[in-house]
Design a protein around this motif. Structure first.
Motif, PDB file in Angstrom:
ATOM      1  N   LEU A  65      26.047 -17.684  13.107  1.00  0.00           N
ATOM      2  CA  LEU A  65      26.088 -16.320  13.631  1.00  0.00           C
ATOM      3  C   LEU A  65      25.172 -16.171  14.841  1.00  0.00           C
ATOM      4  O   LEU A  65      23.998 -16.562  14.795  1.00  0.00           O
ATOM      5  CB  LEU A  65      25.634 -15.318  12.567  1.00  0.00           C
ATOM      6  N   LEU A  66      25.702 -15.589  15.904  1.00  0.00           N
ATOM      7  CA  LEU A  66      24.897 -15.074  17.001  1.00  0.00           C
ATOM      8  C   LEU A  66      24.886 -13.569  16.824  1.00  0.00           C
ATOM      9  O   LEU A  66      25.919 -12.911  16.949  1.00  0.00           O
ATOM     10  CB  LEU A  66      25.494 -15.453  18.362  1.00  0.00           C
ATOM     11  N   TRP A 119      21.439  -9.098  24.279  1.00  0.00           N
ATOM     12  CA  TRP A 119      22.524  -8.590  25.114  1.00  0.00           C
ATOM     13  C   TRP A 119      21.955  -7.533  26.056  1.00  0.00           C
ATOM     14  O   TRP A 119      20.863  -7.002  25.838  1.00  0.00           O
ATOM     15  CB  TRP A 119      23.620  -7.963  24.250  1.00  0.00           C
ATOM     16  N   ARG A 120      22.699  -7.190  27.083  1.00  0.00           N
ATOM     17  CA  ARG A 120      22.202  -6.186  28.028  1.00  0.00           C
ATOM     18  C   ARG A 120      21.927  -4.859  27.330  1.00  0.00           C
ATOM     19  O   ARG A 120      20.930  -4.197  27.596  1.00  0.00           O
ATOM     20  CB  ARG A 120      23.202  -6.007  29.171  1.00  0.00           C
ATOM     21  N   ALA A 168      16.985 -15.238  21.898  1.00  0.00           N
ATOM     22  CA  ALA A 168      17.230 -15.870  23.196  1.00  0.00           C
ATOM     23  C   ALA A 168      18.129 -14.972  24.024  1.00  0.00           C
ATOM     24  O   ALA A 168      18.928 -14.196  23.475  1.00  0.00           O
ATOM     25  CB  ALA A 168      17.893 -17.231  23.003  1.00  0.00           C
ATOM     26  N   PRO A 169      18.027 -15.039  25.356  1.00  0.00           N
ATOM     27  CA  PRO A 169      19.028 -14.358  26.183  1.00  0.00           C
ATOM     28  C   PRO A 169      20.394 -15.006  25.977  1.00  0.00           C
ATOM     29  O   PRO A 169      20.494 -16.147  25.500  1.00  0.00           O
ATOM     30  CB  PRO A 169      18.506 -14.570  27.612  1.00  0.00           C
ATOM     31  N   LEU A 170      21.439 -14.293  26.357  1.00  0.00           N
ATOM     32  CA  LEU A 170      22.794 -14.759  26.057  1.00  0.00           C
ATOM     33  C   LEU A 170      23.081 -16.136  26.636  1.00  0.00           C
ATOM     34  O   LEU A 170      23.654 -16.990  25.950  1.00  0.00           O
ATOM     35  CB  LEU A 170      23.820 -13.744  26.581  1.00  0.00           C
ATOM     36  N   ALA A 223      21.437 -18.743  24.519  1.00  0.00           N
ATOM     37  CA  ALA A 223      22.041 -18.785  23.187  1.00  0.00           C
ATOM     38  C   ALA A 223      23.375 -19.510  23.221  1.00  0.00           C
ATOM     39  O   ALA A 223      23.703 -20.286  22.311  1.00  0.00           O
ATOM     40  CB  ALA A 223      22.222 -17.365  22.649  1.00  0.00           C
ATOM     41  N   VAL A 224      24.163 -19.295  24.268  1.00  0.00           N
ATOM     42  CA  VAL A 224      25.453 -19.958  24.396  1.00  0.00           C
ATOM     43  C   VAL A 224      25.267 -21.457  24.601  1.00  0.00           C
ATOM     44  O   VAL A 224      25.976 -22.279  24.000  1.00  0.00           O
ATOM     45  CB  VAL A 224      26.260 -19.336  25.557  1.00  0.00           C
ATOM     46  N   LEU A 225      24.300 -21.841  25.429  1.00  0.00           N
ATOM     47  CA  LEU A 225      24.035 -23.265  25.647  1.00  0.00           C
ATOM     48  C   LEU A 225      23.604 -23.959  24.359  1.00  0.00           C
ATOM     49  O   LEU A 225      23.928 -25.124  24.132  1.00  0.00           O
ATOM     50  CB  LEU A 225      22.958 -23.442  26.721  1.00  0.00           C
TER      51      LEU A 225
END
Length: 257
Positions: free
Chosen positions: A89-90, A119-120, A161-163, A166-168
């Motif tokens: 889960l993110l 998220w923004r 983490a920033p998006l 987190a994606v990386l």
């Protein structure tokens, strides 16, 4: 326990989480919090308790020494449990209490890992769940939920983490982002889910178009839970439950279509 009959090693006993590995015939030392919990339960030396290390080991043992600051438990039997099919889960950085509630319930459903995302629209939330002290509260909630649900595996809880980061860092696999404009996650038109599954849950108010584009570029597919607008913790829990059910349908995944 609602929904299932308790059975197996240590089932129905008071449960305690220990970070140290254990084996038959060894003695585990539990901390002051465990000692306090045992006093609340009116347990004494000689009591039988369940042990879980959060890494698949489930044991049963006898309290051999109980003081104000420590508990010594002699391990009598141990079983090793395989992990459930992986679902990651993110989650959005959001209201602290609602994040803690989600951490607890996601643990009960066997989430594999948990990473809060800035998220923004997360930036306007106050008070929001972030920082080292909050991470410790998340861990404590997860441990309590694991003991209560008699699970075997603690989620791997990552710091926020920033998006883009987190994606990386997200595991490879079947990547999904909850999006009202996406294809149905369940029912007609739904694609089969295959292990491992990564689910990105956006903040309340929605994911910004450039954030969604970043996710799509990273291989995330937009999926919808229907026309109803859900709070983030509800959406996360529903999608996690669907993924768990689909993955348990067959050894290689499945669909509820």
């Amino acid at each position: 326990m609602v929904g299932r009959h308790r059975e197996g090693l240590a089932a129905g006993l008071p449960q305690f989480i220990t970070p140290e590995p254990f084996a038959d015939g060894t003695t585990v030392v539990l901390d002051e919090q465990a000692a306090r919990h045992m006093r609340v339960l009116r347990l004494e030396s000689g009591a039988q308790v369940g042990l879980r290390d959060g890494q698949g080991a489930v044991g049963e043992g006898q309290v051999v020494r109980l003081s104000k600051s420590q508990v010594h438990v002699e391990v009598q039997r141990v079983a090793q449990h395989a992990p459930l099919p992986a679902v990651h889960l993110l989650v959005p950085i959001a209201d602290r209490d609602r994040m803690l509630w989600l951490a607890e319930k996601a643990t009960e459903l066997g989430v594999t890992s948990w990473r809060p995302v800035m998220w923004r629209r997360s930036r306007s939330v106050s008070p929001r769940g972030e920082g080292v002290s909050f991470q410790a509260k998340v861990r404590a909630r997860m441990e309590g939920a694991l003991a209560q649900s008699e699970g075997a595996w603690l989620p791997q809880a990552f710091p926020e983490a920033p998006l883009d980061r987190a994606v990386l860092a997200a595991p490879p696999g079947h990547r999904l982002v909850l999006d009202p404009a996406g294809v149905p996650l369940i029912g007609e038109g739904a694609a089969p889910l295959l292990e491992p599954v990564v689910i990105a849950v956006g903040p309340e108010g929605g994911v910004e178009p450039d954030e969604l584009a970043l996710l799509h570029d990273a291989g995330f597919r937009s999926v919808s839970l229907g026309s109803t607008i859900l709070r983030f913790e509800t959406a996360a829990l529903v999608s996690l439950g669907i993924a768990r059910t689909c993955l348990s349908a067959t050894p290689t995944g499945g669909s509820l279509a």
